[in-house]
Design an enzyme around this catalytic site. Structure first.
Site, mmCIF file in Angstrom:
data_model
loop_
_atom_site.group_PDB
_atom_site.id
_atom_site.type_symbol
_atom_site.label_atom_id
_atom_site.label_comp_id
_atom_site.label_asym_id
_atom_site.label_seq_id
_atom_site.Cartn_x
_atom_site.Cartn_y
_atom_site.Cartn_z
ATOM 1 N N ALA A 69 0.839 -1.198 0.000
ATOM 2 C CA ALA A 69 0.000 0.000 0.000
ATOM 3 C C ALA A 69 0.874 1.248 0.000
ATOM 4 O O ALA A 69 1.983 1.247 0.525
ATOM 5 C CB ALA A 69 -0.919 0.010 1.221
ATOM 6 N N ASP A 70 0.332 2.296 -0.594
ATOM 7 C CA ASP A 70 0.996 3.593 -0.539
ATOM 8 C C ASP A 70 -0.065 4.671 -0.438
ATOM 9 O O ASP A 70 -1.140 4.562 -1.048
ATOM 10 C CB ASP A 70 1.863 3.835 -1.778
ATOM 11 C CG ASP A 70 2.698 5.106 -1.636
ATOM 12 O OD1 ASP A 70 3.418 5.217 -0.632
ATOM 13 O OD2 ASP A 70 2.619 5.973 -2.518
ATOM 14 N N THR A 71 0.231 5.712 0.325
ATOM 15 C CA THR A 71 -0.693 6.827 0.516
ATOM 16 C C THR A 71 0.061 8.133 0.329
ATOM 17 O O THR A 71 1.135 8.306 0.884
ATOM 18 C CB THR A 71 -1.317 6.781 1.924
ATOM 19 O OG1 THR A 71 -2.046 5.564 2.081
ATOM 20 C CG2 THR A 71 -2.263 7.963 2.138
ATOM 21 N N GLU A 72 -0.526 9.015 -0.452
ATOM 22 C CA GLU A 72 0.109 10.313 -0.683
ATOM 23 C C GLU A 72 -0.926 11.427 -0.574
ATOM 24 O O GLU A 72 -2.093 11.266 -0.950
ATOM 25 C CB GLU A 72 0.760 10.373 -2.068
ATOM 26 C CG GLU A 72 1.843 9.332 -2.299
ATOM 27 C CD GLU A 72 3.081 9.508 -1.433
ATOM 28 O OE1 GLU A 72 3.257 10.611 -0.865
ATOM 29 O OE2 GLU A 72 3.853 8.547 -1.323
ATOM 30 N N ALA A 106 -3.289 3.653 -2.656
ATOM 31 C CA ALA A 106 -3.320 2.563 -3.631
ATOM 32 C C ALA A 106 -2.964 1.260 -2.938
ATOM 33 O O ALA A 106 -2.146 1.224 -2.011
ATOM 34 C CB ALA A 106 -2.334 2.843 -4.761
#
Length: 201
Positions: A69-72, A106
């Site tokens: 997972a990635d968060t921006e 995502a």
């Protein structure tokens, strides 16, 4: 077995809310957008790279399943990653003050023969922040290691005038989308939860 490819304590806490057993894969994945890479593409790419790198670490487990997972935080076309220091965090918070920004999370869920992806997008509007507000928040240390220099589950909730979307997604792991991907692999709801639901009057 399910593995979470993340160093984030928040993601671990959120995934535990789904009642699942999982392992932790501690990875170092470069998180730098390529020149001209749109923010949405960048977030998706990093999530895929985390999941792929995690799968390589458990290559000897034929039933392994890895969640990346990635968060921006995004304002306009600018990606607000993790601040380098307190001065950088203060600059980010001043930029977000009184404005609406996007938070994109995502997900990539991969096994040896299958992969699924999902994206959660939320909008967060901050109230106007005074210098005193920012200084008090910096003193908490919550900003350290957080995209956009804030943690919505902490004191920064006092800054959020409006949230449209997923609070868990803003925290780093959108649980609705996560559960949907896990359901596709037959892992959600967990068997223990199913038995509890069947036993309920």
């Amino acid at each position: 077995m399910l593995h979470l490819a993340s160093k984030s304590p928040r993601r671990r806490e959120l995934l535990r809310m789904l009642g699942l057993d999982f392992g932790i894969l501690d990875l170092d994945i470069p998180e730098h957008p390529a020149a001209g890479e749109p923010p949405e593409d960048y977030v998706r790419r990093v999530a895929r790279e985390k999941a792929g790198a995690g799968l390589l670490k458990v290559v000897g487990q034929p039933d392994a399943l890895v969640l990346g997972a990635d968060t921006e935080v995004i304002l306009g076309d600018r990606i607000y990653g993790k601040p380098a220091d307190a001065a950088d965090a203060a600059d980010m918070l001043r930029s977000l003050s009184g404005r609406t920004h996007r938070v994109i999370s995502a997900l990539s869920l991969v096994s040896a023969g299958r992969e699924l992806h999902a994206v959660s997008e939320s909008e967060v509007r901050f109230a106007e922040l005074s210098d005193a507000d920012i200084a008090a928040y910096l003193a908490t240390g919550e900003w350290d290691g957080k995209a956009g220099a804030y943690a919505i589950q902490g004191m920064a909730q006092a800054f959020v005038a409006h949230l449209s979307g997923s609070q868990s997604g803003v925290m780093g792991l959108p649980l609705f989308e996560t559960a949907r991907l896990l359901r596709e692999f037959g892992l959600f709801p967990p068997s223990g939860a199913s038995r509890r639901m069947e036993a309920a009057p």
